[in-house]
Design a protein around this motif. Structure first.
Motif, PDB file in Angstrom:
ATOM      1  N   PRO A 142       0.800  -1.227   0.000  1.00  0.00           N
ATOM      2  CA  PRO A 142       0.000   0.000   0.000  1.00  0.00           C
ATOM      3  C   PRO A 142       0.833   1.276   0.000  1.00  0.00           C
ATOM      4  O   PRO A 142       0.313   2.352  -0.343  1.00  0.00           O
ATOM      5  N   ASN A 143       2.105   1.208   0.376  1.00  0.00           N
ATOM      6  CA  ASN A 143       2.942   2.408   0.454  1.00  0.00           C
ATOM      7  C   ASN A 143       3.469   2.860  -0.906  1.00  0.00           C
ATOM      8  O   ASN A 143       4.262   3.801  -0.983  1.00  0.00           O
ATOM      9  N   GLY A 144       3.049   2.225  -1.981  1.00  0.00           N
ATOM     10  CA  GLY A 144       3.511   2.611  -3.308  1.00  0.00           C
ATOM     11  C   GLY A 144       4.514   1.653  -3.912  1.00  0.00           C
ATOM     12  O   GLY A 144       4.944   1.833  -5.055  1.00  0.00           O
ATOM     13  N   THR A 145       4.883   0.620  -3.188  1.00  0.00           N
ATOM     14  CA  THR A 145       5.806  -0.377  -3.717  1.00  0.00           C
ATOM     15  C   THR A 145       5.160  -1.161  -4.854  1.00  0.00           C
ATOM     16  O   THR A 145       4.044  -1.668  -4.717  1.00  0.00           O
ATOM     17  N   ASP A 146       5.865  -1.244  -5.961  1.00  0.00           N
ATOM     18  CA  ASP A 146       5.483  -2.117  -7.071  1.00  0.00           C
ATOM     19  C   ASP A 146       6.768  -2.437  -7.825  1.00  0.00           C
ATOM     20  O   ASP A 146       7.180  -1.703  -8.722  1.00  0.00           O
ATOM     21  N   LEU A 147       7.414  -3.502  -7.411  1.00  0.00           N
ATOM     22  CA  LEU A 147       8.725  -3.872  -7.932  1.00  0.00           C
ATOM     23  C   LEU A 147       8.658  -5.265  -8.531  1.00  0.00           C
ATOM     24  O   LEU A 147       8.137  -6.195  -7.904  1.00  0.00           O
ATOM     25  N   ALA A 148       9.202  -5.415  -9.732  1.00  0.00           N
ATOM     26  CA  ALA A 148       9.261  -6.714 -10.398  1.00  0.00           C
ATOM     27  C   ALA A 148      10.712  -7.054 -10.706  1.00  0.00           C
ATOM     28  O   ALA A 148      11.515  -6.176 -11.037  1.00  0.00           O
ATOM     29  N   PHE A 149      11.059  -8.318 -10.574  1.00  0.00           N
ATOM     30  CA  PHE A 149      12.387  -8.808 -10.943  1.00  0.00           C
ATOM     31  C   PHE A 149      12.284 -10.306 -11.166  1.00  0.00           C
ATOM     32  O   PHE A 149      11.268 -10.936 -10.866  1.00  0.00           O
ATOM     33  N   SER A 150      13.344 -10.888 -11.684  1.00  0.00           N
ATOM     34  CA  SER A 150      13.380 -12.333 -11.914  1.00  0.00           C
ATOM     35  C   SER A 150      14.485 -12.958 -11.086  1.00  0.00           C
ATOM     36  O   SER A 150      15.509 -12.324 -10.803  1.00  0.00           O
ATOM     37  N   ILE A 151      14.280 -14.211 -10.694  1.00  0.00           N
ATOM     38  CA  ILE A 151      15.285 -14.997  -9.992  1.00  0.00           C
ATOM     39  C   ILE A 151      15.664 -16.165 -10.903  1.00  0.00           C
ATOM     40  O   ILE A 151      14.809 -16.985 -11.236  1.00  0.00           O
ATOM     41  N   PRO A 152      16.907 -16.239 -11.341  1.00  0.00           N
ATOM     42  CA  PRO A 152      17.308 -17.312 -12.267  1.00  0.00           C
ATOM     43  C   PRO A 152      17.109 -18.699 -11.659  1.00  0.00           C
ATOM     44  O   PRO A 152      17.130 -18.868 -10.429  1.00  0.00           O
ATOM     45  N   ALA A 153      16.937 -19.678 -12.511  1.00  0.00           N
ATOM     46  CA  ALA A 153      16.747 -21.053 -12.046  1.00  0.00           C
ATOM     47  C   ALA A 153      17.949 -21.551 -11.264  1.00  0.00           C
ATOM     48  O   ALA A 153      17.814 -22.375 -10.348  1.00  0.00           O
ATOM     49  N   GLY A 154      19.144 -21.052 -11.601  1.00  0.00           N
ATOM     50  CA  GLY A 154      20.356 -21.492 -10.899  1.00  0.00           C
ATOM     51  C   GLY A 154      20.793 -20.566  -9.790  1.00  0.00           C
ATOM     52  O   GLY A 154      21.966 -20.582  -9.390  1.00  0.00           O
ATOM     53  N   ALA A 155      19.875 -19.760  -9.260  1.00  0.00           N
ATOM     54  CA  ALA A 155      20.215 -18.766  -8.236  1.00  0.00           C
ATOM     55  C   ALA A 155      20.770 -19.409  -6.970  1.00  0.00           C
ATOM     56  O   ALA A 155      20.395 -20.527  -6.598  1.00  0.00           O
ATOM     57  N   GLU A 214      12.609  -3.830 -12.158  1.00  0.00           N
ATOM     58  CA  GLU A 214      11.870  -2.690 -12.688  1.00  0.00           C
ATOM     59  C   GLU A 214      10.818  -2.269 -11.673  1.00  0.00           C
ATOM     60  O   GLU A 214      10.127  -3.109 -11.110  1.00  0.00           O
ATOM     61  N   GLY A 215      10.707  -0.959 -11.463  1.00  0.00           N
ATOM     62  CA  GLY A 215       9.657  -0.461 -10.596  1.00  0.00           C
ATOM     63  C   GLY A 215      10.204   0.226  -9.357  1.00  0.00           C
ATOM     64  O   GLY A 215      11.367   0.650  -9.322  1.00  0.00           O
ATOM     65  N   THR A 216       9.385   0.314  -8.340  1.00  0.00           N
ATOM     66  CA  THR A 216       9.725   1.073  -7.134  1.00  0.00           C
ATOM     67  C   THR A 216       9.484   0.244  -5.886  1.00  0.00           C
ATOM     68  O   THR A 216       8.487  -0.476  -5.790  1.00  0.00           O
ATOM     69  N   VAL A 217      10.414   0.355  -4.950  1.00  0.00           N
ATOM     70  CA  VAL A 217      10.234  -0.262  -3.637  1.00  0.00           C
ATOM     71  C   VAL A 217      10.375   0.829  -2.591  1.00  0.00           C
ATOM     72  O   VAL A 217      11.302   1.647  -2.639  1.00  0.00           O
ATOM     73  N   VAL A 218       9.423   0.872  -1.663  1.00  0.00           N
ATOM     74  CA  VAL A 218       9.414   1.855  -0.575  1.00  0.00           C
ATOM     75  C   VAL A 218       9.477   1.073   0.733  1.00  0.00           C
ATOM     76  O   VAL A 218       8.646   0.177   0.966  1.00  0.00           O
ATOM     77  N   GLY A 219      10.459   1.372   1.573  1.00  0.00           N
ATOM     78  CA  GLY A 219      10.587   0.592   2.799  1.00  0.00           C
ATOM     79  C   GLY A 219      11.268   1.340   3.926  1.00  0.00           C
ATOM     80  O   GLY A 219      11.879   2.399   3.732  1.00  0.00           O
ATOM     81  N   TYR A 220      11.160   0.762   5.111  1.00  0.00           N
ATOM     82  CA  TYR A 220      11.830   1.303   6.290  1.00  0.00           C
ATOM     83  C   TYR A 220      13.316   0.962   6.226  1.00  0.00           C
ATOM     84  O   TYR A 220      13.697  -0.126   5.813  1.00  0.00           O
ATOM     85  N   SER A 235      12.603   5.456  -0.788  1.00  0.00           N
ATOM     86  CA  SER A 235      12.001   4.960  -2.018  1.00  0.00           C
ATOM     87  C   SER A 235      13.109   4.787  -3.047  1.00  0.00           C
ATOM     88  O   SER A 235      13.889   5.710  -3.284  1.00  0.00           O
ATOM     89  N   ALA A 236      13.185   3.592  -3.641  1.00  0.00           N
ATOM     90  CA  ALA A 236      14.182   3.297  -4.671  1.00  0.00           C
ATOM     91  C   ALA A 236      13.466   2.916  -5.961  1.00  0.00           C
ATOM     92  O   ALA A 236      12.616   2.025  -5.963  1.00  0.00           O
ATOM     93  N   THR A 237      13.815   3.593  -7.047  1.00  0.00           N
ATOM     94  CA  THR A 237      13.211   3.307  -8.346  1.00  0.00           C
ATOM     95  C   THR A 237      14.234   2.625  -9.245  1.00  0.00           C
ATOM     96  O   THR A 237      15.362   3.113  -9.393  1.00  0.00           O
ATOM     97  N   PHE A 238      13.830   1.484  -9.820  1.00  0.00           N
ATOM     98  CA  PHE A 238      14.694   0.703 -10.696  1.00  0.00           C
ATOM     99  C   PHE A 238      14.239   0.837 -12.142  1.00  0.00           C
ATOM    100  O   PHE A 238      13.037   0.786 -12.439  1.00  0.00           O
ATOM    101  N   ARG A 239      15.202   0.970 -13.042  1.00  0.00           N
ATOM    102  CA  ARG A 239      14.962   0.892 -14.471  1.00  0.00           C
ATOM    103  C   ARG A 239      16.098   0.075 -15.090  1.00  0.00           C
ATOM    104  O   ARG A 239      17.267   0.338 -14.807  1.00  0.00           O
ATOM    105  N   ASN A 240      15.725  -0.901 -15.902  1.00  0.00           N
ATOM    106  CA  ASN A 240      16.724  -1.751 -16.562  1.00  0.00           C
ATOM    107  C   ASN A 240      17.705  -2.371 -15.567  1.00  0.00           C
ATOM    108  O   ASN A 240      18.905  -2.446 -15.805  1.00  0.00           O
ATOM    109  N   GLY A 241      17.180  -2.787 -14.397  1.00  0.00           N
ATOM    110  CA  GLY A 241      17.989  -3.499 -13.428  1.00  0.00           C
ATOM    111  C   GLY A 241      18.879  -2.648 -12.559  1.00  0.00           C
ATOM    112  O   GLY A 241      19.719  -3.192 -11.819  1.00  0.00           O
ATOM    113  N   ARG A 242      18.725  -1.323 -12.601  1.00  0.00           N
ATOM    114  CA  ARG A 242      19.566  -0.435 -11.805  1.00  0.00           C
ATOM    115  C   ARG A 242      18.713   0.626 -11.118  1.00  0.00           C
ATOM    116  O   ARG A 242      17.669   1.030 -11.636  1.00  0.00           O
ATOM    117  N   VAL A 243      19.171   1.094  -9.964  1.00  0.00           N
ATOM    118  CA  VAL A 243      18.482   2.176  -9.276  1.00  0.00           C
ATOM    119  C   VAL A 243      18.762   3.483 -10.009  1.00  0.00           C
ATOM    120  O   VAL A 243      19.923   3.876 -10.175  1.00  0.00           O
TER     121      VAL A 243
END
Length: 365
Positions: free
Chosen positions: A182-195, A236-242, A253-261
């Motif tokens: 609810p604080n505005g966080t909407d962040l997407a990323f992928s975790i590789p199968a071999g992580a 990609e997207g934004t994460v808002v946290g304590y 608040s951290a905003t990611f584009r193309n895998g970078r803040v």
């Protein structure tokens, strides 16, 4: 016990509210029982094994003497004790760790802990180790409750935590992950199968540690309860946290584009963190780690706002930016890691709900 240990956030010049210095009241914890769990169940200490204690006498509330008894009772021995972060030379401490099989890090004041001395001693040796900080809340009225909560959380069987974390790992491997709140966080990323995925279950036995790929794999937090990975791609997207494990902490608040803040902003009282990040060099813009808390005996948040034991309670999520050396990642940044805690987020993996509004859901195969 003066509760003045500072985590990685001290690198940002921020001492989280939850770690403010205070004098704790006498403890009613059954330290003998806790010490027995640490020695026999977590370390699985064998006869003849040698243990280093890394601790501060002024911070002890009863666990250090109980550990000495439990170690002796298991047929082990104390290889040595480091009674402050600055005791002895670096070479002398290194030699002590080199002769030891295990090490236990107990509560210790902030002074002298910059540079992560314990973690580097673990890195340069082959010990299996336990982080046993017993973080206390800033509110005196919460301390007795936290003592009881931590004792119960440490008693949760490792195999119970492993079942939960194994289910989460199956869901996360090779998945598209989305975090919303609810604080505005909407962040997407992928975790590789071999992580690389680390299970913190309260097991620091030789069999588990033999599979270690990082310093983190030879460090077991108590109370246990987090699953973590450093392998986050295409963020990609934004994460808002304590910035600390307390809802009264500053908010970033951290905003990611193309895998970078691309932007780090203060939402509440985090201007110093932003300035430190802007002045830093290295991999400060890269995602560092994704963490999910799983311990059912740790509430996500107390009424006061304190998140018990670093947010290891079931359903707490955390995203780190920047340095992830300790967990075996490749990121190196001069300001360390920036942590963002979310205590009421929802997390999905390939559309499957893992956490709904801070509630960790049961995972089926």
């Amino acid at each position: 016990m003066p509760n003045v240990f500072a985590p990685a956030l001290s690198l940002l010049g921020l001492l989280p509210l939850a770690l403010a210095a205070q004098a704790a009241p006498p403890s009613r914890v059954d330290w003998s029982r806790v010490a027995d769990l640490v020695v026999r169940r977590t370390l699985q200490l064998s006869r003849g094994e040698r243990v280093v204690l890394f601790w501060d006498p002024g911070s002890d509330r009863g666990i250090a003497p109980a550990l000495r008894v439990a170690i002796a009772g298991a047929g082990g021995e104390i290889a040595g004790e480091i009674p402050s972060a600055t005791s002895g030379s670096d070479s002398a401490r290194g030699a002590l760790f080199a002769r030891a099989d295990a090490a236990i890090w107990l509560p210790m004041p902030l002074a002298g802990l910059s540079g992560r001395p314990f973690e580097h001693l673990v890195e340069r040796s082959r010990v299996r180790s336990v982080h046993f900080h017993w973080f206390l809340p800033p509110d005196a009225g919460d301390i007795a409750a936290i003592d009881s909560i931590y004792a119960a959380a440490i008693a949760v069987p490792p195999e119970q935590l492993e079942r939960v974390q194994a289910g989460l790992e199956r869901a996360l491997r090779g998945a598209a992950v989305r975090i919303t709140a609810p604080n505005g966080t909407d962040l997407a990323f992928s975790i590789p199968a071999g992580a690389w995925i680390h299970h913190n279950t309260g097991d620091a036995g030789r069999a588990k540690v033999a599979r270690a790929r990082s310093v983190r794999d030879r460090e077991e937090e108590l109370p246990a309860g987090v699953l973590r990975t450093t392998d986050l791609v295409r963020a990609e997207g934004t994460v808002v946290g304590y910035t600390g494990f307390d809802t009264r902490s500053p908010v970033l608040s951290a905003t990611f584009r193309n895998g970078r803040v691309t932007r780090l902003e203060s939402r509440r009282g985090a201007e110093a963190a932003v300035r430190s990040w802007e002045a830093a060099s290295g991999d400060k813009r890269l995602p560092g780690e994704f963490v999910i808390g799983t311990n059912p005996a740790l509430p996500r948040t107390l009424a006061s706002g304190f998140m018990p034991y670093y947010g290891y309670g079931a359903g707490v999520a955390r995203v780190a930016i920047g340095d992830n050396w300790e967990s075996g990642g490749r990121n190196r940044s001069s300001n360390g890691e920036v942590l963002l805690f979310l205590e009421n987020a929802s997390v999905t993996a390939n559309g499957r709900i893992l956490i709904r509004e801070g509630q960790l859901l049961p995972q089926t195969p």
